[in-house]
Every structure is written in C-alpha cells, then in structure tokens.
Design a protein around this motif. Sequence first.
Motif, short mmCIF file in Angstrom:
data_model
loop_
_atom_site.label_atom_id
_atom_site.label_comp_id
_atom_site.label_asym_id
_atom_site.label_seq_id
_atom_site.Cartn_x
_atom_site.Cartn_y
_atom_site.Cartn_z
N PRO A 156 0.86 -1.19 0.00
CA PRO A 156 0.00 0.00 0.00
C PRO A 156 0.89 1.24 0.00
O PRO A 156 1.83 1.32 0.80
N GLY A 157 0.64 2.16 -0.91
CA GLY A 157 1.46 3.37 -0.97
C GLY A 157 2.69 3.25 -1.84
O GLY A 157 3.47 4.20 -1.95
N ALA A 158 2.88 2.09 -2.50
CA ALA A 158 4.06 1.91 -3.36
C ALA A 158 3.92 2.68 -4.67
O ALA A 158 4.91 2.88 -5.38
N GLY A 159 2.70 3.08 -5.01
CA GLY A 159 2.50 3.86 -6.23
C GLY A 159 2.00 3.06 -7.41
O GLY A 159 2.23 3.44 -8.57
N ASP B 34 9.55 -0.04 4.12
CA ASP B 34 8.34 0.21 4.93
C ASP B 34 8.29 1.65 5.45
O ASP B 34 7.23 2.29 5.45
N ASP B 35 9.44 2.17 5.89
CA ASP B 35 9.45 3.53 6.44
C ASP B 35 9.06 4.56 5.39
O ASP B 35 8.41 5.58 5.70
N ALA B 36 9.44 4.31 4.14
CA ALA B 36 9.08 5.23 3.05
C ALA B 36 7.57 5.20 2.81
O ALA B 36 6.94 6.23 2.57
N VAL B 37 6.98 3.99 2.89
CA VAL B 37 5.53 3.85 2.74
C VAL B 37 4.81 4.60 3.86
O VAL B 37 3.85 5.35 3.61
N VAL B 38 5.29 4.42 5.08
CA VAL B 38 4.67 5.10 6.22
C VAL B 38 4.73 6.62 6.03
O VAL B 38 3.75 7.33 6.26
N GLY B 39 5.88 7.10 5.56
CA GLY B 39 6.02 8.54 5.32
C GLY B 39 5.05 9.04 4.28
O GLY B 39 4.43 10.11 4.44
N ARG B 40 4.88 8.27 3.21
CA ARG B 40 3.95 8.67 2.15
C ARG B 40 2.51 8.71 2.64
O ARG B 40 1.78 9.67 2.41
N VAL C 68 -1.94 1.57 11.89
CA VAL C 68 -2.75 0.81 10.93
C VAL C 68 -1.91 0.46 9.70
O VAL C 68 -1.97 -0.67 9.19
N ILE C 69 -1.13 1.42 9.22
CA ILE C 69 -0.29 1.19 8.04
C ILE C 69 0.70 0.05 8.29
O ILE C 69 0.88 -0.83 7.45
N ARG C 70 1.32 0.05 9.46
CA ARG C 70 2.31 -1.00 9.75
C ARG C 70 1.65 -2.38 9.85
O ARG C 70 2.25 -3.39 9.45
N LYS C 71 0.43 -2.44 10.34
CA LYS C 71 -0.30 -3.72 10.36
C LYS C 71 -0.60 -4.18 8.94
O LYS C 71 -0.46 -5.36 8.61
N ARG C 72 -1.02 -3.23 8.08
CA ARG C 72 -1.30 -3.57 6.68
C ARG C 72 -0.03 -4.04 5.98
O ARG C 72 -0.07 -4.99 5.17
N LEU C 73 1.09 -3.41 6.28
CA LEU C 73 2.36 -3.81 5.66
C LEU C 73 2.78 -5.21 6.11
O LEU C 73 3.29 -6.00 5.31
N ASP D 180 12.33 -0.10 -8.64
CA ASP D 180 12.42 0.82 -7.50
C ASP D 180 11.19 1.73 -7.48
O ASP D 180 10.99 2.54 -8.37
N ALA D 181 10.37 1.57 -6.44
CA ALA D 181 9.12 2.33 -6.35
C ALA D 181 9.33 3.76 -5.90
O ALA D 181 8.38 4.55 -5.87
#
Length: 215
Positions: free
Chosen positions: A9-12, A117-123, A167-172, A196-197
Amino acid sequence: MRIILLGAPGAGKGTQADSIKAKYPVAHISTGDMLRSNIKEGTELGRNAEVYMDAGKLVPDDVIIAMMERRLMEDDAKEGFMLDGFPRTIAQAKALDEILDKMKLKLDAVVDLVIEDDAVVGRLTSRRVCRQCGEIYNTVMKPSSKEGVCDKCGGDVVQRDDDKEDVIRKRLSVFHEQTAPLIDYYGKQGILVPVDATGEKDAVLKVLEQKKANA
C-alpha cells in the motif's frame, strides 16, 4: 501487454498504471474496483461478495477468482491488462494461471514495486483526503491552499483512519506475509521484474519497454 503489479500500500501502483495507460490501451483491473462494480451492477457474484463484506469477512477466493475470469473476458482487456491487488495468494496465482491457459494467454511480467516500509509510512501518513469530494492531498508534496479545507469544493480535508501509522504498519505486515510466496512463485517462472518504487512516475513503463526491446 499483460502484467501484474505487486506492491505495498502506498508503493504507487496507481501512478505507475496511469503512466502505462497513457501509452498503451490496456485495462487497469483492481480487485477493489471489480468488487464495487459487481456489487453496483447487482451480479450474482456481487451479491455473494456483499454478504461477506457486510459481515466484515474476507471475500472467498472462489468468488474473487470467478469475478476475475469474467473481467478478463471483457472487451477492454483484449488489448492487454494490468492486475492490481490480484493475485494475493498462491491459490489465486495458480487459479489465474489456469484462467490464462484456457484463454491461451500468458503474462508478460510480474512487476514488484520495491519500497522500504518507512518510506511507505512517510507517504501514507502525509496523505489527506477531502471528506466531501474525495480529492487527495499530501501535506508535504501537495498541501491544500488552506489547511483542512479542500481547494476543489471547500470540504473538510482529513486524515483517514487507515492512513495512521499503527494501521499502516499492520497492513504492511499482512502484505509481506502474503506477497513473499508470490515473489518466489513468479521468480521461479522467470517473469518477476523488480522496480524501484521511489523512482520516477514512469519507471515501470521504461523497464517494461526495455525488457520488450531486449526480448
């Protein structure tokens, strides 16, 4: 072009799909859109899915697979397709192989959008959505002109509950559990393409065109 887009989720995935669609007339098939369409149209599969969704349960594989088979036979998928959110499991991947065998088709590539994962959380924690019209903002890249107010309709711009870090970290965590076996499955078939996303918006298009030129 017949591909699967794998990515957290959030990878684009949506952004990359839009870039591909701008050049190639292929159908972007997302599981969520497919479910909503069947429910809206009142198909038998949609009614079956709605029962599970209303009960807060996952829609069973056989229902999702039947919807996917029906969707892949629609006219807009004849020139090619991008699958987004399917398959999620090895069982779904094997079912997709069987569907494509019946249709005498093959996948060109399975694109793995790689991102930390940290990049996804930031996005995602910086994403904001208008409660009224659904316009999407980002507090870093694309903030609304006035904080909390939609530029488009004047509605309230808020953070969705599923864009909060816990919630994002659980989804990841769920995503990684589901996707690791798929990466191995398609890697063994020789069609997995890591991308590279965090790169540019047409990164997947460029990789696929280079792959096609070298084929």
